[in-house]
Design an enzyme around this catalytic site. Structure first.
Site, PDB file in Angstrom:
ATOM      1  N   GLY A 281       0.859  -1.185   0.000  1.00 57.00           N
ATOM      2  CA  GLY A 281       0.000   0.000   0.000  1.00 57.00           C
ATOM      3  C   GLY A 281       0.894   1.234   0.000  1.00 57.00           C
ATOM      4  O   GLY A 281       1.992   1.213  -0.567  1.00 57.00           O
ATOM      5  N   ARG A 282       0.409   2.304   0.652  1.00 58.36           N
ATOM      6  CA  ARG A 282       1.196   3.540   0.675  1.00 58.36           C
ATOM      7  C   ARG A 282       2.555   3.313   1.324  1.00 58.36           C
ATOM      8  O   ARG A 282       3.592   3.666   0.767  1.00 58.36           O
ATOM      9  CB  ARG A 282       0.424   4.616   1.449  1.00 58.36           C
ATOM     10  CG  ARG A 282      -0.745   5.184   0.687  1.00 58.36           C
ATOM     11  CD  ARG A 282      -1.526   6.111   1.582  1.00 58.36           C
ATOM     12  NE  ARG A 282      -2.197   5.362   2.605  1.00 58.36           N
ATOM     13  CZ  ARG A 282      -3.524   5.214   2.685  1.00 58.36           C
ATOM     14  NH1 ARG A 282      -4.296   5.800   1.808  1.00 58.36           N
ATOM     15  NH2 ARG A 282      -4.059   4.505   3.650  1.00 58.36           N
TER      16      ARG A 282
ATOM     17  N   ASP B 270       8.882  -1.762  15.560  1.00 57.97           N
ATOM     18  CA  ASP B 270       8.368  -0.460  16.012  1.00 57.97           C
ATOM     19  C   ASP B 270       7.093  -0.652  16.832  1.00 57.97           C
ATOM     20  O   ASP B 270       6.685   0.236  17.553  1.00 57.97           O
ATOM     21  CB  ASP B 270       8.060   0.421  14.785  1.00 57.97           C
ATOM     22  CG  ASP B 270       7.612   1.827  15.179  1.00 57.97           C
ATOM     23  OD1 ASP B 270       8.273   2.444  16.037  1.00 57.97           O
ATOM     24  OD2 ASP B 270       6.590   2.301  14.638  1.00 57.97           O
TER      25      ASP B 270
ATOM     26  N   SER C 217       0.165  -9.099  -1.187  1.00 59.77           N
ATOM     27  CA  SER C 217      -1.010  -8.380  -0.670  1.00 59.77           C
ATOM     28  C   SER C 217      -2.228  -9.103  -1.227  1.00 59.77           C
ATOM     29  O   SER C 217      -2.084 -10.152  -1.855  1.00 59.77           O
ATOM     30  CB  SER C 217      -0.987  -6.886  -1.012  1.00 59.77           C
ATOM     31  OG  SER C 217      -0.768  -6.682  -2.362  1.00 59.77           O
ATOM     32  N   ARG C 218      -3.431  -8.572  -0.979  1.00 62.23           N
ATOM     33  CA  ARG C 218      -4.615  -9.313  -1.419  1.00 62.23           C
ATOM     34  C   ARG C 218      -4.689  -9.409  -2.928  1.00 62.23           C
ATOM     35  O   ARG C 218      -5.134 -10.392  -3.494  1.00 62.23           O
ATOM     36  CB  ARG C 218      -5.892  -8.652  -0.872  1.00 62.23           C
ATOM     37  CG  ARG C 218      -6.102  -8.942   0.581  1.00 62.23           C
ATOM     38  CD  ARG C 218      -7.250  -8.170   1.119  1.00 62.23           C
ATOM     39  NE  ARG C 218      -7.031  -6.733   1.025  1.00 62.23           N
ATOM     40  CZ  ARG C 218      -7.788  -5.821   1.599  1.00 62.23           C
ATOM     41  NH1 ARG C 218      -8.827  -6.201   2.303  1.00 62.23           N
ATOM     42  NH2 ARG C 218      -7.511  -4.539   1.484  1.00 62.23           N
TER      43      ARG C 218
ATOM     44  N   ILE D 174       6.632  -2.466  10.948  1.00 61.57           N
ATOM     45  CA  ILE D 174       6.203  -1.087  11.204  1.00 61.57           C
ATOM     46  C   ILE D 174       4.688  -0.984  10.941  1.00 61.57           C
ATOM     47  O   ILE D 174       4.160   0.103  10.704  1.00 61.57           O
ATOM     48  CB  ILE D 174       6.983  -0.027  10.370  1.00 61.57           C
ATOM     49  CG1 ILE D 174       7.035  -0.420   8.903  1.00 61.57           C
ATOM     50  CG2 ILE D 174       8.365   0.190  10.902  1.00 61.57           C
ATOM     51  CD1 ILE D 174       5.887  -0.015   8.095  1.00 61.57           C
TER      52      ILE D 174
ATOM     53  N   GLU E  69       1.267  -3.253  23.437  1.00 59.36           N
ATOM     54  CA  GLU E  69       1.970  -1.996  23.759  1.00 59.36           C
ATOM     55  C   GLU E  69       1.304  -1.309  24.950  1.00 59.36           C
ATOM     56  O   GLU E  69       0.075  -1.329  25.043  1.00 59.36           O
ATOM     57  CB  GLU E  69       1.881  -1.031  22.569  1.00 59.36           C
ATOM     58  CG  GLU E  69       2.599  -1.511  21.360  1.00 59.36           C
ATOM     59  CD  GLU E  69       2.340  -0.607  20.133  1.00 59.36           C
ATOM     60  OE1 GLU E  69       1.728   0.466  20.284  1.00 59.36           O
ATOM     61  OE2 GLU E  69       2.736  -1.003  19.044  1.00 59.36           O
TER      62      GLU E  69
ATOM     63  N   ARG F 283       1.432  -3.227  12.683  1.00 55.36           N
ATOM     64  CA  ARG F 283       0.872  -3.317  14.030  1.00 55.36           C
ATOM     65  C   ARG F 283       1.454  -4.555  14.700  1.00 55.36           C
ATOM     66  O   ARG F 283       1.737  -5.562  14.018  1.00 55.36           O
ATOM     67  CB  ARG F 283      -0.663  -3.447  13.971  1.00 55.36           C
ATOM     68  CG  ARG F 283      -1.374  -2.188  13.537  1.00 55.36           C
ATOM     69  CD  ARG F 283      -1.441  -1.158  14.678  1.00 55.36           C
ATOM     70  NE  ARG F 283      -2.227   0.001  14.286  1.00 55.36           N
ATOM     71  CZ  ARG F 283      -1.717   1.164  13.865  1.00 55.36           C
ATOM     72  NH1 ARG F 283      -0.415   1.318  13.787  1.00 55.36           N
ATOM     73  NH2 ARG F 283      -2.502   2.170  13.548  1.00 55.36           N
TER      74      ARG F 283
ATOM     75  N   HIS G 224       6.871   2.508  19.107  1.00 60.19           N
ATOM     76  CA  HIS G 224       5.823   2.918  18.152  1.00 60.19           C
ATOM     77  C   HIS G 224       5.980   4.398  17.771  1.00 60.19           C
ATOM     78  O   HIS G 224       5.092   5.215  18.000  1.00 60.19           O
ATOM     79  CB  HIS G 224       4.421   2.654  18.737  1.00 60.19           C
ATOM     80  CG  HIS G 224       3.340   2.634  17.687  1.00 60.19           C
ATOM     81  ND1 HIS G 224       2.178   1.930  17.830  1.00 60.19           N
ATOM     82  CD2 HIS G 224       3.239   3.248  16.457  1.00 60.19           C
ATOM     83  CE1 HIS G 224       1.410   2.099  16.767  1.00 60.19           C
ATOM     84  NE2 HIS G 224       2.039   2.894  15.919  1.00 60.19           N
TER      85      HIS G 224
END
Ligand code: NAP
Length: 313
Positions: A153-154, A256, A174-175, A230, A261, A232, A279
């Site tokens: 993605g981005r 990260d 990815s999907r 980076i 958390e 979740r 994070h």
């Protein structure tokens, strides 16, 4: 707009608080939570929630606020917001995409370099005076390593662009295959992990991507592989990651984000082949201002009955 009540669910940068307070009546959840009477009084007047990647709006929270019109998240991820409930209630949800992409991608590359070149261990070596007693051990090269990206993605695309500059070959899972990209696509994450040396996790957290990196993926990457997360924390099965690192079935990890958390598994703290960040992938002064401005712009658009800038729903 001063009469419009906004509830902040979690601490956000002071700049955002100040800009919100210039325009709205702002309540901070951590302050009102200890005052049940105030909480009852304001619940009928809150029209907006400003959430974060850590604390958004679950079903109970949304139900408790009958006048809620918008949840404007100071984050790109919206896994902490109950989108089904918001849809049912006709509540607008916005996030802050794009403005933080560069920072997170920079951070991902930084984590890969720090893990492979052992930058944090080198730093401790110099500070502790060990250098005077001998040379530091050899580390591992980053340039030219094959890179696999989970989620083009981005963020994933920005990491790919940077990794290309290091002479890396890029592949992704990815999907769906991205026709506009020249990178090699794998419909199966295990095939991706088998084919690469550095695995970057950059997809959205959903039911499907929870623990997408499990023992099979880690073993496919192998003992010379490293994982950079980076996305979740819950993308990775943390106990499996730890045993792979301890048993030498994985060379290292740059993390990260963590599943619980700010709790970080004790075992990780003692490992020299991991680099840990609290994070902070997108936490720069510049990006925090851009994210804050976007939150404000979304709120203002919503209350002026204009289209919001970055809708999730
Ligand atoms: P994005 O542009 O929406 O990209 C998400 C990617 O996830 C897409 O490529 C998507 O693939 C992929 N994906 C979704 N479901 C998948 C599945 N079941 N299997 C494989 N891939 C799947 O989002 P973004 O802006 O890059 O952000 C990605 C995530 O990064 C956010 O959701 C957030 O959790 C995290 N993030 C972390 C930080 C930090 O500080 N560490 C900061 C910002 C964001 P398709 O295109 O094929 O659907």
């Amino acid at each position: 707009m001063e009469n419009i009540c906004v509830l902040l669910t979690y601490p956000v940068p002071e700049y955002l608080v100040q800009e919100l307070e210039k325009r709205f009546t702002v309540f901070k959840f951590l302050e009102v939570a200890s005052n049940p009477q105030l909480l009852r009084e304001i619940s009928n007047s809150i029209r907006a929630i400003v959430g974060t990647a850590v604390c958004g709006a679950d079903a109970g929270f949304i139900d408790a606020l009958p006048k809620l019109e918008i949840v404007a998240s100071y984050s790109v991820g919206f896994d902490k917001i109950d989108l089904v409930k918001c849809k049912e209630r006709g509540i607008t949800v916005t996030n802050t995409p794009d403005v933080l992409t560069d920072d997170v991608a920079d951070s991902a590359i930084g984590l890969a370099l720090a893990t492979l070149r052992r930058i944090c261990v080198c730093d401790r070596f110099v500070r502790s005076g060990k250098w005077k007693k001998g040379e530091f051990e050899l580390t591992t090269k980053f340039s030219g390593k094959s890179v696999g990206i989970v989620g083009l993605g981005r963020r994933g695309s920005a990491i790919a662009k940077r990794a290309e500059a290091f002479g890396s070959s890029i592949s992704y899972h990815s999907r769906s295959e991205k026709q506009e990209s020249n990178y090699k696509y794998y419909s199966n994450i295990i095939d991706l992990a088998t084919s690469c040396q550095i695995l970057f996790v950059a997809c959205a957290l959903t039911k499907e991507t929870h623990h997408i990196v499990d023992r099979k993926v880690i073993d496919a990457l192998g003992p010379k592989g490293i994982i950079i997360n980076i996305g979740r924390g819950a993308h990775i099965d943390e106990p499996e990651l730890m045993s792979a690192l301890l048993e030498g079935r994985l060379a290292g990890a740059g993390l990260d984000v963590f599943e619980h958390e700010p709790e970080v598994p004790e075992e990780l703290l003692g490992l020299e082949n991991v680099v840990l960040q609290p994070h902070v992938g997108s936490d720069t002064v510049e990006t925090s201002v851009a994210m804050s401005d976007l939150v404000i712009d979304n709120l203002e658009a919503c209350f002026q009955n204009k289209p919001v800038l970055t809708p999730v729903i």
